[in-house]
Enzyme design. Structure first.
Site, mmCIF file in Angstrom:
data_model
loop_
_atom_site.group_PDB
_atom_site.id
_atom_site.type_symbol
_atom_site.label_atom_id
_atom_site.label_comp_id
_atom_site.label_asym_id
_atom_site.label_seq_id
_atom_site.Cartn_x
_atom_site.Cartn_y
_atom_site.Cartn_z
ATOM 1 N N ASP A 61 -4.445 -7.523 -1.316
ATOM 2 C CA ASP A 61 -2.928 -8.392 -2.186
ATOM 3 C C ASP A 61 -3.319 -9.950 -1.276
ATOM 4 O O ASP A 61 -2.567 -10.571 -0.212
ATOM 5 C CB ASP A 61 -1.826 -7.861 -1.865
ATOM 6 C CG ASP A 61 -1.706 -6.852 -2.104
ATOM 7 O OD1 ASP A 61 -2.181 -6.221 -3.265
ATOM 8 O OD2 ASP A 61 -1.213 -5.198 -1.758
ATOM 9 N N GLU B 122 3.714 -9.062 -11.471
ATOM 10 C CA GLU B 122 3.795 -9.176 -9.926
ATOM 11 C C GLU B 122 3.446 -10.156 -9.406
ATOM 12 O O GLU B 122 2.072 -10.479 -10.601
ATOM 13 C CB GLU B 122 3.929 -7.391 -9.544
ATOM 14 C CG GLU B 122 1.473 -6.950 -10.585
ATOM 15 C CD GLU B 122 1.587 -5.627 -9.194
ATOM 16 O OE1 GLU B 122 2.464 -4.498 -9.449
ATOM 17 O OE2 GLU B 122 0.528 -5.145 -9.799
#
Length: 572
Positions: free
Chosen positions: A59, A240
C-alpha cells in the site's frame, strides 16, 4: 526471483554507485508542479529492478518535496507503525523513521494478525507532512479508538503529532488532497446502505476542516454498482485505495478494485469538480497482472493499490504493491513496485512499453544510476539503539530490551508472552526480502526453568511461526526447534556458553542449525513451511525474522543477551 548476479553485474558495469545523501524537506509542491512539462517517459541505458522496496511493504503512498521523495507503507499489527522512506531517485530508498512510534499514537493491544494499521496516505502541504490512515478493529482492550486519523510533522523522520481522529470518516484507505483554492478534501471507501453483495463498496469525497479536523459540506460518491451490473472493469469488487489529483484543470480519482488477490487492478476517472460526477477512462484498468492477461510478465501477481507522483524532470511515476510468484504465495508478502507513466494526454498510461503491466526490469528514473540488489543487514548493537529496520509485534507497554554494555549487544527480557499468542512478545524482527535467505545470531542464556527460552524466530502470524531456541526442559541445556508450540527436534549442548544459531530459508524449506566451540554449522532439523507465504486475500503481511525470548506463560527475571544479528538474502 531477482536478476541473477552475473547478469546484474554486466548491467551495472560503468554505472554510478548509489548515493547516500540525506536532505531535510523544503517548502515545495507535493504531488505535482504546474511549471513542469509532461513528457513521455524516455528510454535510458540504465536499468532499475522491481520491487524497489523488497519485503513486506504494501500500500505505498508517495509525495515529492523539492528534490526528495518520501514514501509510506502499511504496517498492520507491527510496531512502530507506518515506516517512512526517503529517496532522491525513486529507486534507492532509506528508512528514516516511523509516523507512529508512541503508544499514545498507536495502541495495538491484542490487535489480530493482519489487523491494526491499514493503508496510509502521505502528503505535504505548506511546510507540513500529513499522514492519514485507519486503525482497524478488533483491538480489544485498547485505549485508542478505531477509525481514521491524521498525524502531522514538519520533518518526516519525526517527531509526529498525536492523532487527530476524524469523526464520520467511514471505511478504510483514507487519502488527502490539497486543492489550489485552499480547500482540503478527504476520500476513502465505505459500504453503501444498499449493498448489492458483501464486496460492494463506494468511494466518498468530502471537504476536511484542518482546524476542527471534521468533515464538512456535501459528499461526492463514486459507486461501483453500475460496474457490477455492466460487467465492465473485469473485477469490480472492493473499490478502495482512492487518491485525488489535479492536472490541466481536471480532478482525477485513482482507485483500486478486484480485491487484494490475483484480480487486483487500478483504474482512474476524472471530473471538472472534486466531488464528481466522474467520467470513466475507457482504457480502464490502467494497471493489472490478472492471470488471463497473456502479455503479462510471469512471476508478478496481485498488483494494485497505487499512487502517482511527478518527478523533478516532469515525468510521472506510479508506485504500487505487487507479489512475486505465479500463485501469489510469497514469504515477502506484498512489496513496493515502480513503473513509468505517460501522462502527456488526457489519461495516464502506465508502463507505455508494456501497457498496464508490471516488469521486473524498468528504465531507471535516473539515466546514470541503477539499484543494485542488496538487502544485507548486520548489527552488533554498538550504537545502543534500535535502527528503523526493526519491528515488534504490537505495542509494548514498557521497554523489554536494553543495551547492557558499551562494546555491543542487546538484552531481551524473558516474558510470559509468546509469538503464538495475541499479546506482545519479546520479539525483534526485520522483513524477509528474498525467498532464499539466512539469519544468524549469538545468544547467551542460562535457563533456570523449563519455560525459559531464547534464540531466533521466523513468523508470518501467530499460527505460522517457527523458532530455534536455547532451553532446559529439565535434563540439561539444549537447542530446540519449534513449529508453533510443537517441538520438532532438539540437540543437547554444553552449559554456560554462547551459542550461535542460524535459520536458513530456501522457500518453502527452513533449515535450523547451530554451532558451539566449532567452526562448522550443525543442522538440527529442516522442514517445509509453506504457511510462511500464505497468499492474499485475507493475509496482508509478509514474513519477519529476528531475535526472540520468552518464559512461555510464566513470570521470569531472566534476560537473554545477543551479541549480534545478521541477515543475508541469497540472490542466486
Amino acid at each position: 526471483m531477482r536478476i541473477p548476479p552475473l547478469i546484474l553485474l554486466l548491467m551495472l558495469a560503468g554505472l554510478l554507485s548509489l548515493h547516500g545523501e540525506k536532505t531535510l524537506p523544503t517548502n515545495s509542491p507535493d504531488q505535482k508542479d504546474a511549471s513542469l512539462p509532461n513528457p513521455s517517459p524516455v528510454i535510458t541505458k540504465a536499468k532499475a529492478f522491481n520491487p524497489i522496496i523488497p519485503g513486506f511493504h504494501p500500500d505505498p503512498s508517495i509525495c515529492r518535496v523539492g528534490d526528495d521523495y518520501f514514501l509510506a507503507t502499511s504496517s498492520f499489527e507491527y510496531f512502530p507503525g507506518v515506516p517512512i522512506f526517503q529517496s532522491k531517485d525513486l529507486i534507492h530508498w532509506k528508512t528514516i523513521g516511523h509516523a507512529l512510534q508512541r503508544k499514545d499514537q498507536l495502541d495495538l493491544t491484542h490487535a489480530r494478525c493482519d489487523g491494526g494499521i491499514f493503508a496510509p496516505t502521505l502528503r505535504f502541504h505548506k511546510g507540513t507532512f500529513y499522514m492519514v490512515t485507519t486503525l482497524t478493529s478488533p483491538v480489544s482492550g485498547s485505549a485508542n479508538q478505531k477509525g481514521d486519523f491524521i498525524v502531522t510533522a514538519t520533518n518526516p523522520a519525526g517527531p509526529w503529532s498525536s492523532p487527530h481522529w476524524i469523526d464520520k470518516a467511514n471505511g478504510i484507505d483514507p487519502s488527502l488532497f490539497f486543492d489550489d483554492d485552499g480547500c482540503v478534501y478527504m476520500c476513502g471507501n465505505m459500504k453503501p446502505e444498499n449493498l448489492l453483495n458483501e464486496k460492494h463498496r463506494v468511494i466518498w469525497i468530502q471537504r476536511l476542516n484542518l482546524t476542527t479536523w471534521q468533515l464538512e459540506g456535501p459528499q461526492g460518491i463514486l459507486d461501483s454498482a453500475p460496474y457490477f451490473t455492466s460487467g465492465k472493469l473485469g473485477s469490480v469488487s472492493n473499490f478502495e485505495g482512492p487518491h485525488l489529483y489535479k492536472k490541466d484543470g481536471f480532478y482525477y480519482l485513482l482507485l483500486s478494485h478486484g480485491g487484494t488477490g490475483k484480480n487486483h487492478a487500478v483504474s482512474i476517472w476524472r471530473s471538472s469538480t472534486p466531488l464528481g460526477p466522474w467520467e470513466e477512462n475507457p482504457a480502464n484498468p490502467i494497471l493489472t497482472q490478472r492471470m488471463e492477461m497473456k502479455d503479462r510478465t510471469p512471476g508478478i501477481t496481485c498488483t494494485g493499490h497505487a499512487d502517482l507522483v511527478q518527478g523533478t524532470d516532469g515525468r510521472w511515476w506510479m508506485v504500487f504493491l505487487g507479489v512475486r510468484g505465479e500463485d501469489g504465495n510469497s514469504p515477502m508478502g506484498r512489496e513496493t513496485f515502480l513503473e513509468p507513466v505517460d501522462w502527456s494526454g488526457i489519461w495516464p498510461i502506465v508502463n507505455p512499453s508494456h501497457t498496464g503491466r508490471t516488469d521486473f526490469t524498468i528504465d531507471s528514473p535516473d539515466p546514470g544510476n541503477t539499484n543494485p540488489v542488496t538487502g544485507k543487514f548486520r548489527t552488533n548493537f554498538k550504537d545502543r539503539s534500535l535502527s528503523p529496520e526493526w519491528s515488534m509485534i504490537r505495542t509494548p507497554d514498557a521497554p523489554w530490551w536494553s543495551f547492557p554494555k558499551e562494546g555491543g549487544s542487546i538484552s531481551l527480557q524473558l516474558r510470559p508472552d509468546e509469538i503464538t499468542g495475541s499479546n506482545q512478545p519479546s520479539f525483534l524482527g526485520i522483513r524477509i526480502t528474498e525467498p532464499n535467505c539466512m539469519a544468524s545470531t549469538s545468544v547467551s542464556i542460562t535457563p533456570t526453568s523449563p519455560e525459559e527460552c531464547a534464540g531466533l524466530a521466523i513468523e508470518r502470524s501467530s499460527v505460522a511461526c517457527w523458532s530455534l531456541v536455547v532451553e532446559n526442559p529439565g535434563n540439561g541445556p539444549q537447542v530446540s526447534v519449534f513449529e508453533g508450540t510443537n517441538r520438532l527436534a532438539f540437540t543437547t549442548i554444553k552449559a554456560d556458553a554462547n551459542i550461535d544459531l542460524r535459520i536458513t530459508m530456501k522457500f518453502p524449506n527452513l533449515d535450523f542449525s547451530f554451532k558451539q566451540d566449532s567452526k562448522n554449522w550443525k543442522t538440527i532439523t529442516s522442514c517445509d513451511a509453506p504457511a510462511i507465504a500464505t497468499a492474499p486475500p485475507g493475509h496482508f503481511t509478509g514474513a519477519m525474522i529476528g531475535l526472540y525470548a520468552s518464559s512461555r506463560g510464566k513470570e521470569s527475571d531472566q534476560r537473554a543477551n545477543f551479541d549480534c544479528f545478521e541477515y543475508n538474502p541469497d540472490l542466486r
